[in-house]
Design an enzyme around this catalytic site. Structure first.
Site, PDB file in Angstrom:
ATOM      1  N   ASP A 261       0.939  -1.290  -0.199  1.00  0.00           N
ATOM      2  CA  ASP A 261      -0.058   0.024  -0.190  1.00  0.00           C
ATOM      3  C   ASP A 261       0.830   1.155   0.174  1.00  0.00           C
ATOM      4  O   ASP A 261       2.249   1.109  -0.204  1.00  0.00           O
ATOM      5  CB  ASP A 261      -0.733   0.043   1.134  1.00  0.00           C
ATOM      6  CG  ASP A 261      -0.251  -0.105   2.488  1.00  0.00           C
ATOM      7  OD1 ASP A 261       0.863   0.292   2.650  1.00  0.00           O
ATOM      8  OD2 ASP A 261      -0.895  -0.284   3.553  1.00  0.00           O
ATOM      9  N   GLN A 262       0.191   2.455   0.295  1.00  0.00           N
ATOM     10  CA  GLN A 262       1.106   3.659   0.156  1.00  0.00           C
ATOM     11  C   GLN A 262       1.967   3.745   1.270  1.00  0.00           C
ATOM     12  O   GLN A 262       2.980   4.392   1.031  1.00  0.00           O
ATOM     13  CB  GLN A 262       0.048   4.885   0.211  1.00  0.00           C
ATOM     14  CG  GLN A 262       0.447   6.023   0.000  1.00  0.00           C
ATOM     15  CD  GLN A 262      -0.388   7.290   0.092  1.00  0.00           C
ATOM     16  OE1 GLN A 262      -1.631   7.027   0.238  1.00  0.00           O
ATOM     17  NE2 GLN A 262       0.059   8.392  -0.402  1.00  0.00           N
TER      18      GLN A 262
END
Length: 146
Positions: free
Chosen positions: A16-17
């Site tokens: 994810d980010q």
């Protein structure tokens, strides 16, 4: 104990980010581990599916201990925690190459007819599978490692 250790390649798209594996991806890895566990006992979900039988998850528990990142070498350890002829509970550890636990979890399954979702008893539908699961569960309780 009958434990199957399955290598997992952490892919970039699974992060994810924050640069860590997105939480839902562990459930996919549990499924990979569970499939390999079943295969190690000489069975295949595809054989069930030919009979229009599927094995849905009815309960999930997951606990995150340590982040996993792209490029990490990890494994899913899978074993049978509980089986009563109807419900099956699988346990999982996601571990790194240093055997540090990143995630623990368990899933509970039943088998149902694909068209009706009517619950079925594994012990009646697949007596050989039932016998092997009972043995795997007994081995787990006695600490026999495959």
């Amino acid at each position: 104990m009958t434990v199957v250790k399955t290598p997992i390649e952490v892919r970039y798209q699974e992060t994810d980010q924050m640069g860590v594996v997105y939480h839902a991806n562990y459930l996919v890895w549990f499924e990979i581990g569970r499939t390999k566990f079943v295969e190690s006992l000489g069975f295949a979900y595809t054989d069930m599916e030919k009979d229009k039988i599927v094995s849905p998850v009815i309960d999930v528990h997951i606990s995150y201990k340590h982040p996993v990142r792209y490029g990490d070498k990890i494994y899913v350890e899978t074993w049978l925690e509980k089986y009563d002829g109807i419900r099956t509970v699988y346990r999982y550890n996601v571990i790194d190459e240093n055997k540090r636990i990143a995630v623990t979890g368990k899933t509970t399954h039943v088998i149902v007819h694909k068209d009706t979702f009517k619950p079925l008893a594994l012990k009646r539908m697949y007596p050989n599978w039932h016998d092997v699961y009972k043995k795997a569960l007994k081995d787990t309780k006695h600490g026999v490692r495959a």
